[in-house]
Design a protein around this motif. Sequence first.
Motif, PDB file in Angstrom:
ATOM      1  N   SER A  72       0.685  -1.121  -0.011  1.00  0.00           N
ATOM      2  CA  SER A  72       0.101  -0.008   0.076  1.00  0.00           C
ATOM      3  C   SER A  72       0.920   1.214  -0.005  1.00  0.00           C
ATOM      4  O   SER A  72       0.520   2.437  -0.606  1.00  0.00           O
ATOM      5  CB  SER A  72      -1.045   0.019   1.413  1.00  0.00           C
ATOM      6  N   GLU A  73       2.169   1.252   0.691  1.00  0.00           N
ATOM      7  CA  GLU A  73       2.891   2.323   0.661  1.00  0.00           C
ATOM      8  C   GLU A  73       3.239   2.636  -0.723  1.00  0.00           C
ATOM      9  O   GLU A  73       3.315   3.748  -1.279  1.00  0.00           O
ATOM     10  CB  GLU A  73       4.044   2.283   1.489  1.00  0.00           C
ATOM     11  N   LYS A  74       3.825   1.643  -1.570  1.00  0.00           N
ATOM     12  CA  LYS A  74       4.197   2.051  -2.723  1.00  0.00           C
ATOM     13  C   LYS A  74       3.053   2.258  -3.792  1.00  0.00           C
ATOM     14  O   LYS A  74       3.221   2.962  -4.861  1.00  0.00           O
ATOM     15  CB  LYS A  74       5.008   0.881  -3.185  1.00  0.00           C
ATOM     16  N   ALA A  75       1.890   1.965  -3.502  1.00  0.00           N
ATOM     17  CA  ALA A  75       0.814   2.186  -4.378  1.00  0.00           C
ATOM     18  C   ALA A  75       0.517   3.704  -3.993  1.00  0.00           C
ATOM     19  O   ALA A  75      -0.512   4.358  -4.969  1.00  0.00           O
ATOM     20  CB  ALA A  75      -0.471   1.298  -3.919  1.00  0.00           C
ATOM     21  N   GLU A  76       0.878   4.224  -2.896  1.00  0.00           N
ATOM     22  CA  GLU A  76       0.341   5.672  -2.654  1.00  0.00           C
ATOM     23  C   GLU A  76       0.637   6.592  -3.712  1.00  0.00           C
ATOM     24  O   GLU A  76      -0.101   7.563  -3.924  1.00  0.00           O
ATOM     25  CB  GLU A  76       0.782   6.058  -1.196  1.00  0.00           C
ATOM     26  N   ARG A  77       2.014   6.547  -4.212  1.00  0.00           N
ATOM     27  CA  ARG A  77       2.245   7.700  -5.041  1.00  0.00           C
ATOM     28  C   ARG A  77       1.296   7.326  -6.383  1.00  0.00           C
ATOM     29  O   ARG A  77       0.948   8.585  -6.809  1.00  0.00           O
ATOM     30  CB  ARG A  77       3.577   7.232  -5.709  1.00  0.00           C
ATOM     31  N   PHE A  78       0.854   6.438  -6.987  1.00  0.00           N
ATOM     32  CA  PHE A  78      -0.189   6.080  -7.889  1.00  0.00           C
ATOM     33  C   PHE A  78      -1.403   6.518  -7.571  1.00  0.00           C
ATOM     34  O   PHE A  78      -2.137   7.195  -8.363  1.00  0.00           O
ATOM     35  CB  PHE A  78      -0.171   4.754  -8.389  1.00  0.00           C
ATOM     36  N   ALA A  79      -1.916   6.525  -6.420  1.00  0.00           N
ATOM     37  CA  ALA A  79      -3.333   6.717  -6.012  1.00  0.00           C
ATOM     38  C   ALA A  79      -3.318   8.268  -5.772  1.00  0.00           C
ATOM     39  O   ALA A  79      -4.166   8.648  -6.139  1.00  0.00           O
ATOM     40  CB  ALA A  79      -3.399   6.112  -4.572  1.00  0.00           C
ATOM     41  N   ASN A  80      -2.296   8.889  -5.556  1.00  0.00           N
ATOM     42  CA  ASN A  80      -2.181  10.351  -5.563  1.00  0.00           C
ATOM     43  C   ASN A  80      -2.293  11.147  -6.800  1.00  0.00           C
ATOM     44  O   ASN A  80      -3.092  11.998  -7.195  1.00  0.00           O
ATOM     45  CB  ASN A  80      -1.082  11.013  -4.562  1.00  0.00           C
ATOM     46  N   ASN A  81      -1.637  10.328  -7.803  1.00  0.00           N
ATOM     47  CA  ASN A  81      -1.811  10.827  -9.314  1.00  0.00           C
ATOM     48  C   ASN A  81      -3.197  10.484  -9.658  1.00  0.00           C
ATOM     49  O   ASN A  81      -3.637  11.424 -10.512  1.00  0.00           O
ATOM     50  CB  ASN A  81      -0.736   9.923  -9.914  1.00  0.00           C
ATOM     51  N   ILE A  82      -3.835   9.475  -9.373  1.00  0.00           N
ATOM     52  CA  ILE A  82      -5.267   9.209  -9.480  1.00  0.00           C
ATOM     53  C   ILE A  82      -6.069  10.253  -9.046  1.00  0.00           C
ATOM     54  O   ILE A  82      -6.975  10.813  -9.960  1.00  0.00           O
ATOM     55  CB  ILE A  82      -5.871   7.949  -9.271  1.00  0.00           C
ATOM     56  N   MET A  83      -5.938  10.662  -7.935  1.00  0.00           N
ATOM     57  CA  MET A  83      -6.839  11.574  -7.299  1.00  0.00           C
ATOM     58  C   MET A  83      -6.710  13.032  -7.965  1.00  0.00           C
ATOM     59  O   MET A  83      -7.516  13.974  -8.266  1.00  0.00           O
ATOM     60  CB  MET A  83      -6.648  11.905  -5.895  1.00  0.00           C
ATOM     61  N   ALA A  84      -5.266  13.294  -8.258  1.00  0.00           N
ATOM     62  CA  ALA A  84      -4.957  14.620  -8.977  1.00  0.00           C
ATOM     63  C   ALA A  84      -5.576  14.613 -10.504  1.00  0.00           C
ATOM     64  O   ALA A  84      -6.266  15.832 -10.714  1.00  0.00           O
ATOM     65  CB  ALA A  84      -3.375  14.812  -9.173  1.00  0.00           C
ATOM     66  N   SER A  85      -5.523  13.607 -11.188  1.00  0.00           N
ATOM     67  CA  SER A  85      -6.052  13.440 -12.600  1.00  0.00           C
ATOM     68  C   SER A  85      -7.714  13.722 -12.292  1.00  0.00           C
ATOM     69  O   SER A  85      -8.477  14.127 -13.339  1.00  0.00           O
ATOM     70  CB  SER A  85      -5.522  12.377 -13.327  1.00  0.00           C
ATOM     71  N   LEU A  86      -8.218  12.940 -11.429  1.00  0.00           N
ATOM     72  CA  LEU A  86      -9.665  13.240 -11.305  1.00  0.00           C
ATOM     73  C   LEU A  86      -9.948  14.753 -10.972  1.00  0.00           C
ATOM     74  O   LEU A  86     -10.956  14.970 -11.412  1.00  0.00           O
ATOM     75  CB  LEU A  86     -10.262  12.260 -10.275  1.00  0.00           C
ATOM     76  N   ASP A  87      -9.414  15.209 -10.227  1.00  0.00           N
ATOM     77  CA  ASP A  87      -9.639  16.756  -9.730  1.00  0.00           C
ATOM     78  C   ASP A  87      -9.528  17.587 -11.142  1.00  0.00           C
ATOM     79  O   ASP A  87     -10.401  18.372 -11.368  1.00  0.00           O
ATOM     80  CB  ASP A  87      -8.687  17.166  -8.957  1.00  0.00           C
ATOM     81  N   GLN A  88      -8.486  17.191 -12.099  1.00  0.00           N
ATOM     82  CA  GLN A  88      -8.350  17.754 -13.355  1.00  0.00           C
ATOM     83  C   GLN A  88      -9.693  17.356 -14.481  1.00  0.00           C
ATOM     84  O   GLN A  88      -9.986  18.334 -15.115  1.00  0.00           O
ATOM     85  CB  GLN A  88      -7.034  17.570 -13.959  1.00  0.00           C
ATOM     86  N   ILE A  89     -10.044  16.390 -14.113  1.00  0.00           N
ATOM     87  CA  ILE A  89     -11.404  15.951 -15.030  1.00  0.00           C
ATOM     88  C   ILE A  89     -12.328  16.660 -14.449  1.00  0.00           C
ATOM     89  O   ILE A  89     -13.015  17.399 -15.478  1.00  0.00           O
ATOM     90  CB  ILE A  89     -11.546  14.601 -14.670  1.00  0.00           C
ATOM     91  N   ASP A  90     -12.756  16.956 -13.313  1.00  0.00           N
ATOM     92  CA  ASP A  90     -13.791  17.758 -12.799  1.00  0.00           C
ATOM     93  C   ASP A  90     -13.562  19.476 -13.257  1.00  0.00           C
ATOM     94  O   ASP A  90     -14.465  19.917 -13.827  1.00  0.00           O
ATOM     95  CB  ASP A  90     -13.838  17.809 -11.405  1.00  0.00           C
ATOM     96  N   GLU A  91     -12.416  19.852 -13.296  1.00  0.00           N
ATOM     97  CA  GLU A  91     -12.013  21.283 -13.811  1.00  0.00           C
ATOM     98  C   GLU A  91     -12.309  21.448 -15.160  1.00  0.00           C
ATOM     99  O   GLU A  91     -12.874  22.446 -15.685  1.00  0.00           O
ATOM    100  CB  GLU A  91     -10.643  21.583 -13.223  1.00  0.00           C
ATOM    101  N   THR A  92     -12.129  20.345 -15.891  1.00  0.00           N
ATOM    102  CA  THR A  92     -12.322  20.147 -17.510  1.00  0.00           C
ATOM    103  C   THR A  92     -13.772  20.084 -17.780  1.00  0.00           C
ATOM    104  O   THR A  92     -14.125  20.968 -18.481  1.00  0.00           O
ATOM    105  CB  THR A  92     -11.412  19.111 -18.061  1.00  0.00           C
ATOM    106  N   VAL A  93     -14.303  19.390 -17.116  1.00  0.00           N
ATOM    107  CA  VAL A  93     -15.629  19.377 -17.206  1.00  0.00           C
ATOM    108  C   VAL A  93     -16.536  20.694 -16.957  1.00  0.00           C
ATOM    109  O   VAL A  93     -17.327  21.299 -17.642  1.00  0.00           O
ATOM    110  CB  VAL A  93     -16.518  18.120 -16.526  1.00  0.00           C
ATOM    111  N   ALA A  94     -16.250  21.229 -15.934  1.00  0.00           N
ATOM    112  CA  ALA A  94     -16.581  22.645 -15.628  1.00  0.00           C
ATOM    113  C   ALA A  94     -16.174  23.494 -16.428  1.00  0.00           C
ATOM    114  O   ALA A  94     -17.134  24.632 -16.813  1.00  0.00           O
ATOM    115  CB  ALA A  94     -16.134  22.873 -14.015  1.00  0.00           C
ATOM    116  N   LYS A  95     -15.431  23.556 -17.157  1.00  0.00           N
ATOM    117  CA  LYS A  95     -14.846  24.666 -18.304  1.00  0.00           C
ATOM    118  C   LYS A  95     -15.701  24.354 -19.357  1.00  0.00           C
ATOM    119  O   LYS A  95     -16.118  25.239 -20.362  1.00  0.00           O
ATOM    120  CB  LYS A  95     -13.307  24.746 -18.505  1.00  0.00           C
ATOM    121  N   TRP A  96     -15.919  23.033 -19.567  1.00  0.00           N
ATOM    122  CA  TRP A  96     -16.534  22.641 -20.849  1.00  0.00           C
ATOM    123  C   TRP A  96     -18.038  23.190 -20.985  1.00  0.00           C
ATOM    124  O   TRP A  96     -18.749  23.510 -21.604  1.00  0.00           O
ATOM    125  CB  TRP A  96     -16.565  21.104 -21.024  1.00  0.00           C
TER     126      TRP A  96
END
Length: 221
Positions: A72-96
């Motif tokens: 789980s410790e090694k997965a944390e980096r990838f999980a953080n990237n997932i959440m950051a990309s999901l936030d960007q998806i929300d921002e993109t949809v809001a702009k669109w």
Amino acid sequence: MKIRGKILSVVGVMGAVALLIGVIAVGVVLGYSQQMQKYENASERAYLGEHLNRLVTAVVMDARGVYMSESSEKAERFANNIMASLDQIDETVAKWTPLVPASQQQAFAELVEGAKGFRQFRSETARLGTQVSPAAANEQGNNEDNRANRKAFQADIDDVVKQDRDNLEVIKANIGRFKSMMLVLVFSTAGIGIAAGLAIASYIASRQLSGPIQNITRTMT
């Protein structure tokens, strides 16, 4: 009519021609500006759609990183990237959202729902990978049903982007036709207006000004 009035008539005719050409020119600028605004709007929508698709792919790649992590410790980096990309998806949809025309509202509404479901599912993947185990995340996300849902979501994105690209081609063709039509209108109006103005001014100058002055000159002589 006195000489002063006749001179003012000549000036008035040429001024009216200039005013007509100016009004047409302003109309051309406003019309072209509206066409370009439509083009920029459609171009921005197409860009946002492609950007959204890239973000979805980035989430999928980081999810695979979670699945393959040893802990789980090694997965944390990838999980953080997932959440950051999901936030960007929300921002993109809001702009669109405010850019979507009425003709695409239904398709875009389905895309928005797909984005919400995608965020909910992939947030759970990130949570499982860091708070439970990568194996639990793999069991939740690495299956055919999830892949089918993700492909359907990206297909919805591609469909809306295709509509925007088709709109771009239509708008581009309309701009070309508008440009040609306005050039013909401006040049024809300018040519006819100047010719008519010169003809009227020449008539007034020769018949109403020059002729009487010459008669007075001969009489005085």
